[in-house]
Design a protein around this motif. Structure first.
Motif, PDB file in Angstrom:
ATOM      1  N   PHE A   1     -12.306   0.477  20.682  1.00 53.33           N
ATOM      2  CA  PHE A   1     -10.974   0.627  21.259  1.00 53.33           C
ATOM      3  C   PHE A   1      -9.922  -0.032  20.367  1.00 53.33           C
ATOM      4  O   PHE A   1      -8.894   0.567  20.046  1.00 53.33           O
ATOM      5  N   LEU A   2     -10.206  -1.252  19.924  1.00 53.77           N
ATOM      6  CA  LEU A   2      -9.258  -1.977  19.065  1.00 53.77           C
ATOM      7  C   LEU A   2      -9.126  -1.329  17.683  1.00 53.77           C
ATOM      8  O   LEU A   2      -8.024  -1.261  17.122  1.00 53.77           O
ATOM      9  N   LEU A   3     -10.232  -0.847  17.128  1.00 52.28           N
ATOM     10  CA  LEU A   3     -10.166  -0.159  15.834  1.00 52.28           C
ATOM     11  C   LEU A   3      -9.344   1.117  15.929  1.00 52.28           C
ATOM     12  O   LEU A   3      -8.577   1.447  15.017  1.00 52.28           O
ATOM     13  N   THR A   4      -9.483   1.834  17.029  1.00 53.96           N
ATOM     14  CA  THR A   4      -8.722   3.064  17.214  1.00 53.96           C
ATOM     15  C   THR A   4      -7.236   2.772  17.349  1.00 53.96           C
ATOM     16  O   THR A   4      -6.394   3.473  16.776  1.00 53.96           O
ATOM     17  N   ILE A   5      -6.892   1.725  18.090  1.00 52.88           N
ATOM     18  CA  ILE A   5      -5.480   1.341  18.219  1.00 52.88           C
ATOM     19  C   ILE A   5      -4.917   0.933  16.855  1.00 52.88           C
ATOM     20  O   ILE A   5      -3.803   1.314  16.487  1.00 52.88           O
ATOM     21  N   ALA A   6      -5.699   0.173  16.082  1.00 51.28           N
ATOM     22  CA  ALA A   6      -5.252  -0.230  14.743  1.00 51.28           C
ATOM     23  C   ALA A   6      -5.035   0.997  13.855  1.00 51.28           C
ATOM     24  O   ALA A   6      -4.065   1.055  13.088  1.00 51.28           O
ATOM     25  N   ALA A   7      -5.912   1.992  13.971  1.00 57.75           N
ATOM     26  CA  ALA A   7      -5.768   3.213  13.180  1.00 57.75           C
ATOM     27  C   ALA A   7      -4.489   3.961  13.548  1.00 57.75           C
ATOM     28  O   ALA A   7      -3.781   4.471  12.667  1.00 57.75           O
ATOM     29  N   VAL A   8      -4.186   4.022  14.824  1.00 61.01           N
ATOM     30  CA  VAL A   8      -2.968   4.712  15.264  1.00 61.01           C
ATOM     31  C   VAL A   8      -1.732   4.010  14.701  1.00 61.01           C
ATOM     32  O   VAL A   8      -0.815   4.664  14.181  1.00 61.01           O
ATOM     33  N   PHE A   9      -1.695   2.681  14.773  1.00 56.84           N
ATOM     34  CA  PHE A   9      -0.540   1.958  14.257  1.00 56.84           C
ATOM     35  C   PHE A   9      -0.420   2.078  12.740  1.00 56.84           C
ATOM     36  O   PHE A   9       0.683   2.233  12.216  1.00 56.84           O
ATOM     37  N   LEU A  10      -1.537   2.033  12.032  1.00 54.87           N
ATOM     38  CA  LEU A  10      -1.481   2.209  10.573  1.00 54.87           C
ATOM     39  C   LEU A  10      -0.982   3.604  10.211  1.00 54.87           C
ATOM     40  O   LEU A  10      -0.224   3.770   9.255  1.00 54.87           O
ATOM     41  N   GLN A  11      -1.406   4.595  10.969  1.00 59.55           N
ATOM     42  CA  GLN A  11      -0.957   5.963  10.708  1.00 59.55           C
ATOM     43  C   GLN A  11       0.545   6.090  10.946  1.00 59.55           C
ATOM     44  O   GLN A  11       1.240   6.772  10.194  1.00 59.55           O
ATOM     45  N   ARG A  12       1.039   5.429  11.965  1.00 57.18           N
ATOM     46  CA  ARG A  12       2.490   5.445  12.234  1.00 57.18           C
ATOM     47  C   ARG A  12       3.258   4.775  11.097  1.00 57.18           C
ATOM     48  O   ARG A  12       4.303   5.256  10.676  1.00 57.18           O
TER      49      ARG A  12
ATOM     50  N   PHE B   1       0.835  -1.185   0.000  1.00 60.71           N
ATOM     51  CA  PHE B   1       0.000   0.000   0.000  1.00 60.71           C
ATOM     52  C   PHE B   1       0.877   1.243   0.000  1.00 60.71           C
ATOM     53  O   PHE B   1       1.938   1.269   0.622  1.00 60.71           O
ATOM     54  N   THR B   2       0.404   2.288  -0.659  1.00 62.97           N
ATOM     55  CA  THR B   2       1.120   3.555  -0.626  1.00 62.97           C
ATOM     56  C   THR B   2       0.837   4.237   0.705  1.00 62.97           C
ATOM     57  O   THR B   2      -0.154   3.918   1.380  1.00 62.97           O
ATOM     58  N   PRO B   3       1.683   5.170   1.114  1.00 61.91           N
ATOM     59  CA  PRO B   3       1.426   5.887   2.365  1.00 61.91           C
ATOM     60  C   PRO B   3       0.078   6.616   2.370  1.00 61.91           C
ATOM     61  O   PRO B   3      -0.584   6.694   3.408  1.00 61.91           O
ATOM     62  N   GLU B   4      -0.341   7.105   1.212  1.00 61.50           N
ATOM     63  CA  GLU B   4      -1.630   7.795   1.135  1.00 61.50           C
ATOM     64  C   GLU B   4      -2.782   6.831   1.398  1.00 61.50           C
ATOM     65  O   GLU B   4      -3.738   7.153   2.100  1.00 61.50           O
ATOM     66  N   THR B   5      -2.673   5.626   0.817  1.00 65.11           N
ATOM     67  CA  THR B   5      -3.718   4.624   1.017  1.00 65.11           C
ATOM     68  C   THR B   5      -3.766   4.186   2.475  1.00 65.11           C
ATOM     69  O   THR B   5      -4.849   4.053   3.056  1.00 65.11           O
ATOM     70  N   LEU B   6      -2.600   3.967   3.074  1.00 67.92           N
ATOM     71  CA  LEU B   6      -2.564   3.599   4.489  1.00 67.92           C
ATOM     72  C   LEU B   6      -3.152   4.697   5.360  1.00 67.92           C
ATOM     73  O   LEU B   6      -3.858   4.418   6.327  1.00 67.92           O
ATOM     74  N   GLY B   7      -2.878   5.935   5.019  1.00 68.42           N
ATOM     75  CA  GLY B   7      -3.440   7.058   5.766  1.00 68.42           C
ATOM     76  C   GLY B   7      -4.958   7.108   5.667  1.00 68.42           C
ATOM     77  O   GLY B   7      -5.649   7.387   6.658  1.00 68.42           O
ATOM     78  N   GLN B   8      -5.488   6.821   4.478  1.00 69.16           N
ATOM     79  CA  GLN B   8      -6.940   6.814   4.305  1.00 69.16           C
ATOM     80  C   GLN B   8      -7.586   5.655   5.057  1.00 69.16           C
ATOM     81  O   GLN B   8      -8.644   5.809   5.663  1.00 69.16           O
ATOM     82  N   ILE B   9      -6.950   4.490   5.033  1.00 70.90           N
ATOM     83  CA  ILE B   9      -7.473   3.346   5.785  1.00 70.90           C
ATOM     84  C   ILE B   9      -7.439   3.649   7.275  1.00 70.90           C
ATOM     85  O   ILE B   9      -8.388   3.344   8.005  1.00 70.90           O
TER      86      ILE B   9
END
Length: 73
Positions: free
Chosen positions: A55-66, A3-11
């Protein structure tokens, strides 16, 4: 599949919005009077399965953003 960084950011953004919705939903239901009335101090007042999913979705979002920010830079 990379995935590109933009796609990961959108996910990550979508996961964050879904997670926030799941976290806030039990609070909204309780404030509107439609939620389950747990006794105060029981420790289970807002910890529904939907809350834990949020809670788990939010944690997953933080890690994907990183990950996305590390790939971009």
């Amino acid at each position: 599949m990379a995935f590109t960084p933009e796609t990961l950011g959108q996910i990550a953004l979508l996961l964050g919005i879904a997670g926030l919705g799941c976290l806030v939903w039990p609070i909204v239901m309780r404030l509107s009077g439609k939620g389950q009335a747990e006794p105060l101090g029981s420790g289970k007042s807002l910890r529904s399965p939907r809350w834990w999913a949020g809670f788990l979705l939010t944690i997953a979002a933080v890690f994907l953003q990183r990950i996305a920010s590390q790939q971009a830079g």
